[in-house]
Motif scaffolding. Structure first.
Motif, PDB file in Angstrom:
ATOM      1  N   VAL A   1      -0.157   9.517   5.926  1.00  0.00           N
ATOM      2  CA  VAL A   1       0.047  10.006   4.787  1.00  0.00           C
ATOM      3  C   VAL A   1      -0.119  11.669   5.007  1.00  0.00           C
ATOM      4  CG1 VAL A   1      -0.541  10.185   2.185  1.00  0.00           C
ATOM      5  CG2 VAL A   1      -0.811   8.069   3.618  1.00  0.00           C
ATOM      6  N   PRO A   2       0.970  12.294   5.198  1.00  0.00           N
ATOM      7  CA  PRO A   2       0.965  13.659   5.549  1.00  0.00           C
ATOM      8  C   PRO A   2       0.650  14.566   3.962  1.00  0.00           C
ATOM      9  CG  PRO A   2       3.082  13.185   5.536  1.00  0.00           C
ATOM     10  CD  PRO A   2       2.284  11.750   5.286  1.00  0.00           C
ATOM     11  N   MET A   3      -0.338  15.497   4.028  1.00  0.00           N
ATOM     12  CA  MET A   3      -0.425  16.109   2.757  1.00  0.00           C
ATOM     13  C   MET A   3       0.416  17.529   2.855  1.00  0.00           C
ATOM     14  SD  MET A   3      -2.957  14.700   1.588  1.00  0.00           S
ATOM     15  CE  MET A   3      -3.431  15.593   0.527  1.00  0.00           C
ATOM     16  N   PRO A   4       1.259  17.598   1.772  1.00  0.00           N
ATOM     17  CA  PRO A   4       2.368  18.648   1.747  1.00  0.00           C
ATOM     18  C   PRO A   4       1.437  19.986   1.381  1.00  0.00           C
ATOM     19  CG  PRO A   4       2.740  17.109   0.003  1.00  0.00           C
ATOM     20  CD  PRO A   4       1.646  16.366   0.798  1.00  0.00           C
ATOM     21  N   PRO A   5       1.901  21.093   1.839  1.00  0.00           N
ATOM     22  CA  PRO A   5       1.182  22.258   1.616  1.00  0.00           C
ATOM     23  C   PRO A   5       1.443  22.291   0.157  1.00  0.00           C
ATOM     24  CG  PRO A   5       2.813  22.790   3.083  1.00  0.00           C
ATOM     25  CD  PRO A   5       2.883  21.230   2.915  1.00  0.00           C
ATOM     26  N   LEU A   6       0.333  23.038  -0.599  1.00  0.00           N
ATOM     27  CA  LEU A   6       0.598  23.499  -1.900  1.00  0.00           C
ATOM     28  C   LEU A   6       1.317  24.736  -2.296  1.00  0.00           C
ATOM     29  CD1 LEU A   6      -3.244  22.477  -3.086  1.00  0.00           C
ATOM     30  CD2 LEU A   6      -1.139  21.120  -3.685  1.00  0.00           C
ATOM     31  N   THR A   7       2.069  24.715  -3.476  1.00  0.00           N
ATOM     32  CA  THR A   7       2.587  26.151  -3.510  1.00  0.00           C
ATOM     33  C   THR A   7       1.693  26.948  -4.416  1.00  0.00           C
ATOM     34  OG1 THR A   7       3.367  25.229  -5.696  1.00  0.00           O
ATOM     35  CG2 THR A   7       4.993  24.810  -3.850  1.00  0.00           C
ATOM     36  N   GLU A   8       1.908  28.226  -4.493  1.00  0.00           N
ATOM     37  CA  GLU A   8       1.148  28.982  -5.331  1.00  0.00           C
ATOM     38  C   GLU A   8       1.150  28.433  -6.797  1.00  0.00           C
ATOM     39  OE1 GLU A   8      -1.543  32.151  -5.639  1.00  0.00           O
ATOM     40  OE2 GLU A   8      -0.846  31.501  -3.730  1.00  0.00           O
TER      41      GLU A   8
ATOM     42  N   VAL B   1       0.896  -1.120   0.049  1.00  0.00           N
ATOM     43  CA  VAL B   1       0.105  -0.103   0.123  1.00  0.00           C
ATOM     44  C   VAL B   1       0.987   1.234   0.127  1.00  0.00           C
ATOM     45  CG1 VAL B   1      -1.660   1.267   1.402  1.00  0.00           C
ATOM     46  CG2 VAL B   1      -1.866  -1.145   1.169  1.00  0.00           C
ATOM     47  N   GLU B   2       2.088   1.203   0.809  1.00  0.00           N
ATOM     48  CA  GLU B   2       2.656   2.372   0.907  1.00  0.00           C
ATOM     49  C   GLU B   2       3.367   2.517  -0.275  1.00  0.00           C
ATOM     50  OE1 GLU B   2       6.944   3.912   3.386  1.00  0.00           O
ATOM     51  OE2 GLU B   2       6.018   1.677   3.882  1.00  0.00           O
ATOM     52  N   LYS B   3       4.056   1.510  -1.164  1.00  0.00           N
ATOM     53  CA  LYS B   3       4.600   1.526  -2.409  1.00  0.00           C
ATOM     54  C   LYS B   3       3.592   2.276  -3.774  1.00  0.00           C
ATOM     55  CE  LYS B   3       7.172  -0.903  -5.825  1.00  0.00           C
ATOM     56  NZ  LYS B   3       6.746  -1.891  -6.894  1.00  0.00           N
ATOM     57  N   ALA B   4       2.316   1.807  -3.444  1.00  0.00           N
ATOM     58  CA  ALA B   4       1.243   2.073  -4.284  1.00  0.00           C
ATOM     59  C   ALA B   4       1.145   3.555  -4.145  1.00  0.00           C
ATOM     60  CB  ALA B   4       0.167   1.393  -4.216  1.00  0.00           C
ATOM     61  N   ILE B   5       0.872   4.197  -2.760  1.00  0.00           N
ATOM     62  CA  ILE B   5       0.662   5.541  -2.777  1.00  0.00           C
ATOM     63  C   ILE B   5       2.001   6.269  -3.302  1.00  0.00           C
ATOM     64  CG2 ILE B   5       0.294   7.266  -1.027  1.00  0.00           C
ATOM     65  CD1 ILE B   5      -1.355   5.198   0.842  1.00  0.00           C
ATOM     66  N   ARG B   6       3.125   5.826  -2.874  1.00  0.00           N
ATOM     67  CA  ARG B   6       4.378   6.806  -3.043  1.00  0.00           C
ATOM     68  C   ARG B   6       4.489   6.749  -4.839  1.00  0.00           C
ATOM     69  NH1 ARG B   6       7.871   4.920   0.594  1.00  0.00           N
ATOM     70  NH2 ARG B   6       7.473   6.444   1.902  1.00  0.00           N
ATOM     71  N   GLU B   7       4.032   5.565  -5.455  1.00  0.00           N
ATOM     72  CA  GLU B   7       4.093   5.702  -6.855  1.00  0.00           C
ATOM     73  C   GLU B   7       2.917   6.358  -7.597  1.00  0.00           C
ATOM     74  OE1 GLU B   7       5.042   1.603  -8.018  1.00  0.00           O
ATOM     75  OE2 GLU B   7       7.397   1.888  -7.215  1.00  0.00           O
ATOM     76  N   SER B   8       1.872   6.498  -6.802  1.00  0.00           N
ATOM     77  CA  SER B   8       0.872   7.470  -7.744  1.00  0.00           C
ATOM     78  C   SER B   8       1.145   8.814  -8.070  1.00  0.00           C
ATOM     79  CB  SER B   8      -0.349   7.330  -6.884  1.00  0.00           C
ATOM     80  OG  SER B   8      -0.122   8.268  -5.634  1.00  0.00           O
ATOM     81  N   ASP B   9       0.388   9.497  -8.843  1.00  0.00           N
ATOM     82  CA  ASP B   9       0.745  10.579  -9.154  1.00  0.00           C
ATOM     83  C   ASP B   9       0.280  11.780  -8.251  1.00  0.00           C
ATOM     84  OD1 ASP B   9      -1.790  10.405  -9.643  1.00  0.00           O
ATOM     85  OD2 ASP B   9      -1.835  11.199 -11.958  1.00  0.00           O
ATOM     86  N   LEU B  10      -0.038  11.597  -7.274  1.00  0.00           N
ATOM     87  CA  LEU B  10      -0.559  12.357  -6.188  1.00  0.00           C
ATOM     88  C   LEU B  10       0.457  12.958  -5.397  1.00  0.00           C
ATOM     89  CD1 LEU B  10      -3.286  10.275  -4.649  1.00  0.00           C
ATOM     90  CD2 LEU B  10      -3.589  12.177  -6.364  1.00  0.00           C
ATOM     91  N   GLY B  11       1.667  12.874  -5.341  1.00  0.00           N
ATOM     92  CA  GLY B  11       3.008  13.476  -5.088  1.00  0.00           C
ATOM     93  C   GLY B  11       3.011  13.292  -3.366  1.00  0.00           C
ATOM     94  N   LEU B  12       2.586  12.329  -3.006  1.00  0.00           N
ATOM     95  CA  LEU B  12       2.372  12.051  -1.697  1.00  0.00           C
ATOM     96  C   LEU B  12       3.366  11.019  -0.964  1.00  0.00           C
ATOM     97  CD1 LEU B  12      -1.428  11.372  -1.256  1.00  0.00           C
ATOM     98  CD2 LEU B  12      -0.260  13.308  -0.917  1.00  0.00           C
ATOM     99  N   ASN B  13       3.959  11.244   0.316  1.00  0.00           N
ATOM    100  CA  ASN B  13       5.016  10.437   0.831  1.00  0.00           C
ATOM    101  C   ASN B  13       4.646   9.924   2.072  1.00  0.00           C
ATOM    102  OD1 ASN B  13       7.466   9.448   1.046  1.00  0.00           O
ATOM    103  ND2 ASN B  13       8.499  11.422   1.617  1.00  0.00           N
ATOM    104  N   PRO B  14       3.848   8.591   2.002  1.00  0.00           N
ATOM    105  CA  PRO B  14       3.441   8.022   3.367  1.00  0.00           C
ATOM    106  C   PRO B  14       4.520   7.600   4.295  1.00  0.00           C
ATOM    107  CG  PRO B  14       3.222   6.442   1.442  1.00  0.00           C
ATOM    108  CD  PRO B  14       3.685   7.800   1.087  1.00  0.00           C
TER     109      PRO B  14
END
Length: 187
Positions: A102-109, A80-93
């Motif tokens: 799974v923290p949500m990184p703040p979005l840049t402008e 599951v960790e690998k699947a989340i990391r390899e998705s195009d969501l840019g998340l780092n579990p």
């Protein structure tokens, strides 16, 4: 031979489906806040087939910026960790025993602006779909008039109703897109 009522009903149902599809599409666009539905499009291998994460783990919120993923089976955590990391969501579990945070990184402008463009594009596609459905219904009405199945008054009434329905759907699409843009731009 279909009646004006059937044309109206079919067009309304199809337009409503287009708006629902837009709603689902907008749900996938990431905002700064976390929500469990964000991981719906991420699939993980489970006994040889690819399934959504929600079918192999409990997905919930820990806080406004963190999603927790609790796999139901031992050994699924790494997949599951690998699947989340390899998705195009840019998340780092990060794993804590069996629990994945799974923290949500703040979005840049810049990223926020890109996401609003994606939302607007999805809105435009939905409007095109609705307008195409209106065109199809109008052509159907004109064909009924040509075949003398309905009178000119009925045809005019149906065309007016199709236009009002289309206008209502376009307003709803604009409202959904504006709400999503507000969500994306909120810091």
């Amino acid at each position: 031979m279909s009646s004006p009522a059937e044309i109206r009903k079919t067009a309304e149902q199809k337009m409503a489906k287009s708006v629902d599809a837009l709603r689902a599409e907008l749900q996938k666009i990431r905002t700064g806040r976390a929500h469990p539905g964000l991981l719906d499009q991420v699939h993980v291998e489970y006994y040889g087939s690819m399934v959504p994460i929600s079918q192999v783990a409990n997905v919930s919120l820990l806080d406004a910026r963190t999603i927790s993923v609790q796999p139901w089976e031992k050994g699924m955590g790494a997949k599951v960790e690998k699947a989340i990391r390899e998705s195009d969501l840019g998340l780092n579990p990060s794993a804590q025993g069996d629990l994945l945070r799974v923290p949500m990184p703040p979005l840049t402008e810049e990223r926020r602006r890109e996401l609003t463009k994606v939302a607007r594009h999805a809105g435009e596609e939905a409007k095109v779909a609705v307008r195409n459905l209106r065109r199809d219904a109008n052509e159907h009405a004109k064909r009924l008039l040509k075949d003398k199945a309905i009178g000119e008054d009925d045809e005019r009434r149906l065309l007016d109703e199709m236009q009002r329905l289309t206008d209502r759907m376009v307003v709803e699409i604009d409202r959904l897109v504006a709400a999503k843009e507000g969500e994306i731009m909120a810091v």
